[in-house]
Design a protein around this motif. Sequence first.
Motif, PDB file in Angstrom:
ATOM      1  N   THR A 107       0.859  -1.158   0.154  1.00 46.57           N
ATOM      2  CA  THR A 107      -0.078  -0.152   0.058  1.00 46.57           C
ATOM      3  C   THR A 107       0.740   1.308  -0.041  1.00 46.57           C
ATOM      4  N   SER A 108       1.673   1.363   0.756  1.00 49.71           N
ATOM      5  CA  SER A 108       2.728   2.251   0.805  1.00 49.71           C
ATOM      6  C   SER A 108       4.030   2.447  -0.039  1.00 49.71           C
ATOM      7  N   LYS A 109       4.178   1.195  -0.547  1.00 51.62           N
ATOM      8  CA  LYS A 109       5.377   0.747  -1.407  1.00 51.62           C
ATOM      9  C   LYS A 109       6.492   0.999  -0.701  1.00 51.62           C
ATOM     10  N   THR A 110       6.675   0.305   0.431  1.00 48.80           N
ATOM     11  CA  THR A 110       7.918   0.582   1.091  1.00 48.80           C
ATOM     12  C   THR A 110       8.471  -0.775   1.644  1.00 48.80           C
ATOM     13  N   ILE A 111       9.648  -1.004   1.958  1.00 53.41           N
ATOM     14  CA  ILE A 111      10.186  -2.172   2.429  1.00 53.41           C
ATOM     15  C   ILE A 111      10.478  -2.000   3.999  1.00 53.41           C
ATOM     16  N   THR A 112       9.548  -2.660   4.696  1.00 47.34           N
ATOM     17  CA  THR A 112       9.365  -2.310   6.112  1.00 47.34           C
ATOM     18  C   THR A 112      10.322  -3.163   7.174  1.00 47.34           C
ATOM     19  N   ALA A 113      10.869  -4.142   6.670  1.00 48.43           N
ATOM     20  CA  ALA A 113      11.730  -4.993   7.375  1.00 48.43           C
ATOM     21  C   ALA A 113      12.466  -6.060   6.620  1.00 48.43           C
ATOM     22  N   ILE A 114      13.757  -6.356   7.128  1.00 47.12           N
ATOM     23  CA  ILE A 114      14.309  -7.399   6.824  1.00 47.12           C
ATOM     24  C   ILE A 114      14.656  -8.307   7.831  1.00 47.12           C
ATOM     25  N   TYR A 115      14.221  -9.630   7.604  1.00 44.98           N
ATOM     26  CA  TYR A 115      14.235 -10.887   8.676  1.00 44.98           C
ATOM     27  C   TYR A 115      15.563 -11.531   8.359  1.00 44.98           C
ATOM     28  N   PRO A 116      16.484 -11.480   9.271  1.00 44.13           N
ATOM     29  CA  PRO A 116      17.734 -12.420   9.007  1.00 44.13           C
ATOM     30  C   PRO A 116      17.251 -13.804   9.445  1.00 44.13           C
ATOM     31  N   LEU A 117      17.724 -14.789   8.957  1.00 46.59           N
ATOM     32  CA  LEU A 117      17.154 -16.240   9.045  1.00 46.59           C
ATOM     33  C   LEU A 117      18.097 -16.973   9.972  1.00 46.59           C
ATOM     34  N   GLY A 118      19.455 -16.607  10.200  1.00 48.44           N
ATOM     35  CA  GLY A 118      20.227 -17.223  11.232  1.00 48.44           C
ATOM     36  C   GLY A 118      20.882 -18.680  10.675  1.00 48.44           C
ATOM     37  N   LEU A 119      21.223 -19.587  11.501  1.00 49.95           N
ATOM     38  CA  LEU A 119      21.940 -20.617  10.888  1.00 49.95           C
ATOM     39  C   LEU A 119      21.470 -21.939  11.805  1.00 49.95           C
ATOM     40  N   LYS A 120      21.619 -23.004  10.791  1.00 49.90           N
ATOM     41  CA  LYS A 120      21.077 -24.504  11.143  1.00 49.90           C
ATOM     42  C   LYS A 120      22.347 -25.073  11.980  1.00 49.90           C
ATOM     43  N   ASP A 121      22.080 -25.782  13.092  1.00 52.80           N
ATOM     44  CA  ASP A 121      23.092 -26.550  13.413  1.00 52.80           C
ATOM     45  C   ASP A 121      23.080 -28.090  13.093  1.00 52.80           C
TER      46      ASP A 121
END
Length: 505
Positions: free
Chosen positions: A253-267
Amino acid sequence: MKKLSISLLAAFFIMASCNNDENSNNEPEVTVSENPATFKEIGSITIGGEAAAEISAYCEKTKRLFTVNNSGVNQIDVIDITDPTKPMKIGKIDLSTYEGAANSVSAFDGKLAVALESTTNKQANGKVAVFNTSDYSLIKQVTVGALPDMVTFSPDGKYIITANEGEPNTDYSQDPNGTISIIETSTYTVTTLDFASFASQAAALAKDGFRISKFAKSFAQDIEPEYITISDDSKTAWVTLQENNGVAKVDLTSKTITAIYPLGLKDYNTAENAIDISDSDDKIAFNPWKVKGLFMPDAISHFSANNVPYFVTANEGDAREYTAYTDVKRMKSLKLDATVFPDATNMKLDANYGRLNLVADMGDTDGDGDLDEMVSFGARSFSIWNGNTGKIVYDSKNDLDKKSNELGLYDDKRSDDKGSEPEAVYVAKMGTQNILFVGLERSDAFLTYDVTNPNSPQYLQTVKTGDAPEGLLFIPASKSPTKRSLLVVSSEGDGTVKIYQPDLK
C-alpha cells in the motif's frame, strides 16, 4: 541466484493461475472432496531439452499453460490443457524482438506478465512485458530493476511485482542494486525499491545471520531478491534474499520495504538434523556433523492459521561464483583452528568433511585467519516462519533427504553440496486443509505435507517428477478445466511438463 544449470535452477517452483497470484491461496472453497496424499501423474508433454520447461503459469479463461522455454530458443510455449491427460502445444510467444530473456511468468484475468532480463547487458535494467493470453498480442512493456528473476500478480490483480536480483558481472565492474519493482496495473506506473536505507542496520542484521559479502561494494548492491509471495489481501509481500540469508517484508500500500528478517544458521550437529556431507564415502549415511548451514531460501509461499500469517521457505542455498570473487571452497582447502578442531587432518579426508562445500568468507569468528566454525550453503529443509515477526516456527530438519532416500531418490553425488536441494514450495488450500508442496531439484520429486497446524506439519506423500523440477503450479479445482485440483510440475532438466491429480476421498 539465476543459473541455467540443473540447479533448478534453482527452482524453484513458481505457481500461477489466470485469475490469481501464483502464491495465493484465497481460492473459493473446493466443491470436490479430494485426498491430498494421493497425487498421481495423469498427463505429460516434453517441449524441448535442458532449460526448456522452467516456469509455468495457468490461464483459466483459455485453459492454457504458458511455459518459459530457454532451450536454444527465447520463447513462451503455449500448452492447451483442456484435457489435462493430453496436454498439447498449440503456439508460442516469440520473445526475440523484446531484447530480453524470460525468467518467470504469471497470469491474471487474461493477461500474462513475463519477466525479461536484458540480453545485451545482464546488469542493465530489465522489463516486464504483458501479453493477452488469447491472441498473444503485446499489451504493455515497462522497465523494472536489473535481472528480474521472478514476477507475480497480486491476488487482486492490482499489482505486478518483480524480484530483481541485480547480479554483478564476472569481474564485478558492474554490480547493480538488488531491487523490488511494484507495477500498478491500472496505469502501469512502476515503483522500484532498493535496500540502501537498511545499510545502517548491517551490523545488527549480521549478528542474527544476515549475510553481506566481504567483496560487496555496498549494502544495496549486495542484496539479491529471489522470489515473492503476496498475502491474500494484497497488502503485504515477503521476498527471499537468497544469497543474503534473509527475507524482506514489503508494504504494498505504501510501497515501502518495512523489514529485513535475518534467518540465522542451522546446527547439523544434532541427531534430528543429521545429514550426509560426503559424496566420496561410498554410502548414504545421515550423521551429526560439526557444521552449520545458512538457510538461504529460494522459493517462498504463505498461508494463514488462526488469523496469523506464515511464510514457508525452500532452503536451497546458493553460492556466488564469479571470476573476481568466489565464496565457495571445499573444506579440505581451508585452514582450521587447531584448538577448535584438533583432529583437522582426519576431518579433511574426502570421506569425512573434506569434500563439503563451505562459505569461504564465514567462520573465522576471531579474525585470526582460520576457521572457528564451518558454515555451509542451505539448510536441506523447508521452514515455516511467523509472517509478522520473521521468527522460525518449524523446520523439517533432515526429513526431505531421508524421505528421498527411503524411496531410492536421494542423489549421493550431491551430499557434499546441498543434498536433495529443496527448490520450490507452494501452499494450497484443499478443503479445510493447508497443503504444502515441496520440490526437490536433485531428487527429482515433490513431497506433500499437511501444514494446517504450522507447528506440527504432517508428511503425506513423495512423488517422482521429471529431471530437475523448476516450477510447481497448483491449479485449484475451482479454476481447473476438469474441476479437479491439478499440480503442474515444469522440469528444466528434461524439458517436461507433468500434470498430477489427487484421488477423490
